[in-house]
Design a protein around this motif. Sequence first.
Motif, PDB file in Angstrom:
ATOM      1  N   ALA A  94      48.213  35.068  37.165  1.00  0.00           N
ATOM      2  CA  ALA A  94      48.132  36.252  38.030  1.00  0.00           C
ATOM      3  C   ALA A  94      48.464  35.901  39.479  1.00  0.00           C
ATOM      4  N   LEU A  95      48.044  34.700  39.916  1.00  0.00           N
ATOM      5  CA  LEU A  95      48.273  34.280  41.302  1.00  0.00           C
ATOM      6  C   LEU A  95      49.721  33.884  41.574  1.00  0.00           C
ATOM      7  N   GLN A  96      50.562  33.858  40.551  1.00  0.00           N
ATOM      8  CA  GLN A  96      51.982  33.571  40.750  1.00  0.00           C
ATOM      9  C   GLN A  96      52.683  34.737  41.430  1.00  0.00           C
ATOM     10  N   SER A  97      52.073  35.916  41.339  1.00  0.00           N
ATOM     11  CA  SER A  97      52.598  37.081  42.058  1.00  0.00           C
ATOM     12  C   SER A  97      52.149  36.957  43.516  1.00  0.00           C
ATOM     13  N   GLU A 156      46.507  39.470  48.257  1.00  0.00           N
ATOM     14  CA  GLU A 156      45.351  40.371  48.139  1.00  0.00           C
ATOM     15  C   GLU A 156      44.085  39.592  47.799  1.00  0.00           C
ATOM     16  N   THR A 157      44.196  38.648  46.869  1.00  0.00           N
ATOM     17  CA  THR A 157      43.039  37.877  46.423  1.00  0.00           C
ATOM     18  C   THR A 157      42.522  36.977  47.546  1.00  0.00           C
ATOM     19  N   ILE A 158      43.426  36.342  48.272  1.00  0.00           N
ATOM     20  CA  ILE A 158      43.016  35.499  49.409  1.00  0.00           C
ATOM     21  C   ILE A 158      42.329  36.349  50.477  1.00  0.00           C
ATOM     22  N   ASN A 159      42.892  37.524  50.782  1.00  0.00           N
ATOM     23  CA  ASN A 159      42.302  38.405  51.798  1.00  0.00           C
ATOM     24  C   ASN A 159      40.911  38.901  51.391  1.00  0.00           C
ATOM     25  N   LYS A 160      40.714  39.175  50.113  1.00  0.00           N
ATOM     26  CA  LYS A 160      39.417  39.661  49.620  1.00  0.00           C
ATOM     27  C   LYS A 160      38.385  38.535  49.513  1.00  0.00           C
ATOM     28  N   THR A 161      38.845  37.331  49.194  1.00  0.00           N
ATOM     29  CA  THR A 161      37.929  36.243  48.856  1.00  0.00           C
ATOM     30  C   THR A 161      37.635  35.317  50.025  1.00  0.00           C
ATOM     31  N   LYS A 162      38.658  34.750  50.617  1.00  0.00           N
ATOM     32  CA  LYS A 162      38.534  33.838  51.766  1.00  0.00           C
ATOM     33  C   LYS A 162      37.558  32.696  51.503  1.00  0.00           C
ATOM     34  N   GLY A 163      37.764  31.993  50.393  1.00  0.00           N
ATOM     35  CA  GLY A 163      36.885  30.872  50.085  1.00  0.00           C
ATOM     36  C   GLY A 163      37.441  29.975  48.995  1.00  0.00           C
ATOM     37  N   THR A 179      45.486  28.901  44.752  1.00  0.00           N
ATOM     38  CA  THR A 179      45.797  28.051  43.608  1.00  0.00           C
ATOM     39  C   THR A 179      44.578  27.809  42.724  1.00  0.00           C
ATOM     40  N   VAL A 180      44.870  27.406  41.494  1.00  0.00           N
ATOM     41  CA  VAL A 180      43.849  26.987  40.531  1.00  0.00           C
ATOM     42  C   VAL A 180      44.222  25.576  40.114  1.00  0.00           C
ATOM     43  N   LYS A 181      43.280  24.646  40.214  1.00  0.00           N
ATOM     44  CA  LYS A 181      43.551  23.254  39.851  1.00  0.00           C
ATOM     45  C   LYS A 181      42.389  22.690  39.053  1.00  0.00           C
ATOM     46  N   THR A 182      42.687  21.687  38.246  1.00  0.00           N
ATOM     47  CA  THR A 182      41.603  20.964  37.584  1.00  0.00           C
ATOM     48  C   THR A 182      41.143  19.868  38.524  1.00  0.00           C
ATOM     49  N   GLY A 183      39.857  19.570  38.468  1.00  0.00           N
ATOM     50  CA  GLY A 183      39.292  18.531  39.314  1.00  0.00           C
ATOM     51  C   GLY A 183      38.910  19.056  40.685  1.00  0.00           C
TER      52      GLY A 183
END
Length: 124
Positions: A20-23, A29-36, A61-65
């Motif tokens: 979803a974050l590839q868009s 939008e997600t960064i603006n709503k979350t900021k964390g 981004t989403v990462k392992t570790g």
Amino acid sequence: MSVNVPGFKSSVVFDQIEKALQSETVKKETINKTKGVFELGIKNAEGKEQIWTLDLKKEGTVKTGKAGKADCTIKMDDAVFIEIASGKLNSQKAFMTGKMKITGNIMLSTKLNNVLELAPRSKL
């Protein structure tokens, strides 16, 4: 690098969030709503722990570790995470009953549900 880790049902959720974050629109939008930055420690049925980091402060981004300093660290079992992601369990109830442990910015943890909505519940 794939965020899918064998032996963890939660992998599906993180994979869907990453897609979803590839868009660019969804990412902004997600960064603006979350900021964390969330660090999620998930323990599977065999007792193995896997960490996923969701950087929703700058990178989207989403990462392992572990990836730097997290604003909010959340720990829970794989099954509990799936229940929360699928909407079967309220995250506040999971926290109050001890099924989920939160350290760091507890108020940021309330924004996790918005992030989990990026993963279609029909795929869980």
